[in-house]
Design an enzyme around this catalytic site. Structure first.
Site, PDB file in Angstrom:
ATOM      1  N   TRP A  17       4.937  36.586  69.590  1.00  0.00           N
ATOM      2  CA  TRP A  17       6.280  37.228  69.628  1.00  0.00           C
ATOM      3  C   TRP A  17       6.584  38.452  70.343  1.00  0.00           C
ATOM      4  O   TRP A  17       7.471  38.572  71.320  1.00  0.00           O
ATOM      5  CB  TRP A  17       6.845  37.255  68.122  1.00  0.00           C
TER       6      TRP A  17
ATOM      7  N   ARG B 181      -3.509  46.704  69.584  1.00  0.00           N
ATOM      8  CA  ARG B 181      -4.759  47.248  69.188  1.00  0.00           C
ATOM      9  C   ARG B 181      -5.785  47.006  70.210  1.00  0.00           C
ATOM     10  O   ARG B 181      -6.624  47.705  70.519  1.00  0.00           O
ATOM     11  CB  ARG B 181      -5.218  46.637  67.844  1.00  0.00           C
TER      12      ARG B 181
ATOM     13  N   LYS C   2       9.384  38.747  60.571  1.00  0.00           N
ATOM     14  CA  LYS C   2       9.941  38.155  59.475  1.00  0.00           C
ATOM     15  C   LYS C   2       9.081  37.988  58.233  1.00  0.00           C
ATOM     16  O   LYS C   2       8.112  37.143  58.406  1.00  0.00           O
ATOM     17  CB  LYS C   2      10.499  36.723  59.839  1.00  0.00           C
TER      18      LYS C   2
ATOM     19  N   SER D 112      14.240  31.226  67.271  1.00  0.00           N
ATOM     20  CA  SER D 112      13.791  31.762  68.705  1.00  0.00           C
ATOM     21  C   SER D 112      12.305  31.602  68.443  1.00  0.00           C
ATOM     22  O   SER D 112      11.329  32.527  68.304  1.00  0.00           O
ATOM     23  CB  SER D 112      13.861  33.377  68.650  1.00  0.00           C
TER      24      SER D 112
ATOM     25  N   LYS E 225      13.039  31.349  55.008  1.00  0.00           N
ATOM     26  CA  LYS E 225      12.957  30.057  55.729  1.00  0.00           C
ATOM     27  C   LYS E 225      11.681  29.546  56.205  1.00  0.00           C
ATOM     28  O   LYS E 225      11.223  28.709  56.300  1.00  0.00           O
ATOM     29  CB  LYS E 225      13.808  30.103  57.128  1.00  0.00           C
TER      30      LYS E 225
ATOM     31  N   SER F  21       6.429  25.200  64.925  1.00  0.00           N
ATOM     32  CA  SER F  21       6.469  26.246  63.770  1.00  0.00           C
ATOM     33  C   SER F  21       4.936  26.350  63.143  1.00  0.00           C
ATOM     34  O   SER F  21       4.518  25.388  62.624  1.00  0.00           O
ATOM     35  CB  SER F  21       7.506  26.032  62.769  1.00  0.00           C
ATOM     36  N   ARG F  22       4.694  27.656  63.002  1.00  0.00           N
ATOM     37  CA  ARG F  22       3.147  27.916  62.481  1.00  0.00           C
ATOM     38  C   ARG F  22       3.196  27.444  60.926  1.00  0.00           C
ATOM     39  O   ARG F  22       2.416  26.791  60.494  1.00  0.00           O
ATOM     40  CB  ARG F  22       2.571  29.340  62.657  1.00  0.00           C
TER      41      ARG F  22
ATOM     42  N   VAL G 168      -0.413  34.358  62.806  1.00  0.00           N
ATOM     43  CA  VAL G 168       0.109  34.560  61.671  1.00  0.00           C
ATOM     44  C   VAL G 168       1.248  33.392  61.043  1.00  0.00           C
ATOM     45  O   VAL G 168       2.023  32.922  61.827  1.00  0.00           O
ATOM     46  CB  VAL G 168       1.145  36.148  61.420  1.00  0.00           C
TER      47      VAL G 168
ATOM     48  N   GLU H 125       3.768  33.792  58.169  1.00  0.00           N
ATOM     49  CA  GLU H 125       4.444  34.595  57.306  1.00  0.00           C
ATOM     50  C   GLU H 125       4.664  34.014  56.125  1.00  0.00           C
ATOM     51  O   GLU H 125       4.814  34.622  54.925  1.00  0.00           O
ATOM     52  CB  GLU H 125       5.519  35.286  57.809  1.00  0.00           C
TER      53      GLU H 125
HETATM   54  N1  NAD Z   1       5.991  33.633  67.190  1.00  0.00           N
HETATM   55  C1  NAD Z   1       7.417  33.294  67.207  1.00  0.00           C
HETATM   56  O1  NAD Z   1       7.777  32.240  67.622  1.00  0.00           O
HETATM   57  C2  NAD Z   1       8.093  34.378  66.173  1.00  0.00           C
HETATM   58  C3  NAD Z   1       9.527  34.322  66.597  1.00  0.00           C
HETATM   59  C4  NAD Z   1      10.119  35.046  65.763  1.00  0.00           C
HETATM   60  C5  NAD Z   1       9.583  36.142  64.640  1.00  0.00           C
HETATM   61  N2  NAD Z   1       8.269  35.882  64.687  1.00  0.00           N
HETATM   62  C6  NAD Z   1       7.737  37.272  63.843  1.00  0.00           C
HETATM   63  O2  NAD Z   1       7.021  38.182  64.322  1.00  0.00           O
HETATM   64  C7  NAD Z   1       5.964  38.488  63.938  1.00  0.00           C
HETATM   65  C8  NAD Z   1       4.722  38.466  64.739  1.00  0.00           C
HETATM   66  O3  NAD Z   1       4.524  37.251  65.034  1.00  0.00           O
HETATM   67  P1  NAD Z   1       3.628  36.532  66.212  1.00  0.00           P
HETATM   68  O4  NAD Z   1       4.159  35.407  66.498  1.00  0.00           O
HETATM   69  O5  NAD Z   1       3.582  37.713  67.260  1.00  0.00           O
HETATM   70  O6  NAD Z   1       1.978  36.519  65.404  1.00  0.00           O
HETATM   71  P2  NAD Z   1       0.687  36.422  66.260  1.00  0.00           P
HETATM   72  O7  NAD Z   1      -0.427  35.879  65.144  1.00  0.00           O
HETATM   73  O8  NAD Z   1       0.677  35.661  67.648  1.00  0.00           O
HETATM   74  O9  NAD Z   1       0.400  38.168  66.557  1.00  0.00           O
HETATM   75  C9  NAD Z   1       0.367  39.134  65.629  1.00  0.00           C
HETATM   76  C10 NAD Z   1       0.018  40.245  66.585  1.00  0.00           C
HETATM   77  O10 NAD Z   1       0.247  41.562  65.424  1.00  0.00           O
HETATM   78  C11 NAD Z   1      -0.924  42.441  65.608  1.00  0.00           C
HETATM   79  N3  NAD Z   1      -1.544  42.886  64.689  1.00  0.00           N
HETATM   80  C12 NAD Z   1      -2.006  42.228  63.420  1.00  0.00           C
HETATM   81  N4  NAD Z   1      -2.338  43.302  62.610  1.00  0.00           N
HETATM   82  C13 NAD Z   1      -1.901  44.534  62.990  1.00  0.00           C
HETATM   83  C14 NAD Z   1      -2.141  45.799  62.590  1.00  0.00           C
HETATM   84  N5  NAD Z   1      -2.558  46.232  61.333  1.00  0.00           N
HETATM   85  N6  NAD Z   1      -1.712  47.010  63.374  1.00  0.00           N
HETATM   86  C15 NAD Z   1      -1.127  46.529  64.599  1.00  0.00           C
HETATM   87  N7  NAD Z   1      -0.909  45.322  65.110  1.00  0.00           N
HETATM   88  C16 NAD Z   1      -1.501  44.397  64.412  1.00  0.00           C
HETATM   89  C17 NAD Z   1      -1.866  41.283  66.300  1.00  0.00           C
HETATM   90  O11 NAD Z   1      -3.071  42.171  67.148  1.00  0.00           O
HETATM   91  C18 NAD Z   1      -1.288  40.343  67.119  1.00  0.00           C
HETATM   92  O12 NAD Z   1      -1.069  40.870  68.211  1.00  0.00           O
HETATM   93  C19 NAD Z   1       5.797  37.852  62.280  1.00  0.00           C
HETATM   94  O13 NAD Z   1       6.620  38.594  61.468  1.00  0.00           O
HETATM   95  C20 NAD Z   1       6.702  36.355  62.976  1.00  0.00           C
HETATM   96  O14 NAD Z   1       7.187  35.853  61.658  1.00  0.00           O
HETATM   97  C21 NAD Z   1       7.500  35.265  65.398  1.00  0.00           C
HETATM   98  O1  G3P Z   2       6.165  29.892  64.167  1.00  0.00           O
HETATM   99  P1  G3P Z   2       6.848  30.259  62.775  1.00  0.00           P
HETATM  100  O2  G3P Z   2       6.870  29.384  61.533  1.00  0.00           O
HETATM  101  O3  G3P Z   2       6.391  31.567  62.559  1.00  0.00           O
HETATM  102  O4  G3P Z   2       8.371  30.360  63.074  1.00  0.00           O
HETATM  103  C1  G3P Z   2       8.738  31.405  64.386  1.00  0.00           C
HETATM  104  C2  G3P Z   2      10.042  31.711  64.408  1.00  0.00           C
HETATM  105  O5  G3P Z   2      10.470  32.645  63.093  1.00  0.00           O
HETATM  106  C3  G3P Z   2      11.183  30.868  64.731  1.00  0.00           C
HETATM  107  O6  G3P Z   2      12.584  31.419  64.823  1.00  0.00           O
END
Ligand code: NAD
Ligand code: G3P
Length: 298
Positions: A14, A33, A82, A112, A164, A227-228, A252, A254
């Protein structure tokens, strides 16, 4: 502080997608990091000296990260994560408010998938803040392929974004068990009602649940293998252990920790949340077939 500068913190899926989007109209830094080969990748201190920060690190790491790395110097923050903190049951706005004034905080919500945003595919999101001026400042950084809406229902957005993910696990289980379209859509619809019941207890606005933050993100996440969380559900239905599933995922999900948070909150506040309860029980070892029987009881 470098006035007008923007940085994304966290270079997971994200964070990278948001960095791509926010780089379309202006220079945008990114940090994480471990060093990554991404344009405008920088060290943490440089990123923290930017005026506008978009933080995309997993919900369970936020408190530790803020305690260890963050010093408030007037930065304006958009939270992209989230989830609900499992150890305390706190919503993300509550955690951030312990470190940063409310007026400087905004929260992204809505459907998204990072995988689509990073391709520049169109989407619509909500920027939630009690400070409309903050929305206006962040809004102008978003590219033309992302439509941004404003809402002041921060708590509603936070609850929808977190809840969700738990419902997406449930929907993945339903799909993995081959229960059919009727079952999946019944689950999603009743999930929306459940999420609304939970949210209204904490003061969320009803409109938020039928908009992008609620129904929008729920329909997306609970109906796609992108979706993960949905994929975690598929794995659970196929009798894989949670450890195996998360190891294979490598990113991750969540909804897992959020299930634990919701389980504590609904017990404490006596809220009726049958679907989230069953997801929690399955994560704790209950057979999904027994959960199905329990959910179908009149
Ligand atoms: N991927 C999506 O489509 C999406 C969309 C909307 C919201 N989100 C939300 O965004 C957040 C991140 O998701 P993501 O998809 O990037 O996950 P991801 O698993 O791809 O990446 C997580 C990132 O966080 C970093 N991280 C982990 N622990 C950390 C720490 N202690 N300090 C600093 N950095 C740290 C990791 O190095 C990694 O870069 C989640 O809460 C997710 O629900 C994701
Ligand atoms: O891949 P998920 O399940 O973490 O969902 C990603 C976003 O939250 C979608 O909006």
């Amino acid at each position: 502080m470098k006035e007008g500068s923007v940085a994304v913190i966290g270079a997971g899926k994200w964070g990278q997608a948001l960095h791509y989007a926010l780089s379309q109209k202006q220079e945008c830094y990114i940090t994480s990091r471990t060093k990554r080969d991404i344009k405008n990748f920088t060290d943490l201190q440089t990123a923290l000296s930017c005026e506008y920060l978009v933080i995309a690190i997993p919900a369970q790491q936020i408190r530790t990260w803020l305690s260890n790395h963050f010093e408030f110097k007037g930065q304006k923050i958009l939270v992209a994560s989230k989830g609900i903190e499992a150890t305390t049951g706190k919503f993300l706005n509550e955690i951030y408010e312990e470190f940063i004034p409310t007026q400087n905080l905004g929260f992204i919500s809505g459907p998204s998938f990072a995988a689509e945003v990073i391709k520049g595919l169109p989407c619509a999101i909500v920027l939630n803040s009690l400070n409309k001026q903050l929305f206006l400042e962040f809004e102008k950084f978003f590219p033309n392929f992302i439509k941004t809406y404003y809402s002041d229902d921060v708590i509603g957005a936070e609850i929808c974004g977190a809840y969700k993910n738990v419902l997406a696990i449930a929907s993945g289980i339903c799909e993995g068990m081959d229960l059919g379209n009727n079952a999946r859509v019944s689950l999603i619809s009743r999930g929306l009602v459940e999420m609304q019941r939970f949210g209204s207890h904490f003061g969320a606005k009803m409109d938020t649940f039928i908009g992008l933050s609620g129904a929008g993100d729920l329909f997306l996440t609970a109906s796609s293998e992108l979706s993960r969380n949905f994929r975690v559900g598929l794995g659970l239905a196929n009798n894989k252990t949670l450890d195996e599933i998360l190891k294979q995922l490598g990113e991750v999900a969540e909804g897992v920790k959020t299930s634990y948070a919701i389980n504590s909150l609904n017990k404490k506040h006596n809220i009726y949340t049958p679907i989230a309860n069953e997801v929690y029980s399955i994560l704790e070892g209950k057979n999904p077939k027994d959960s199905l029987k329990d959910l179908l009881k009149n």
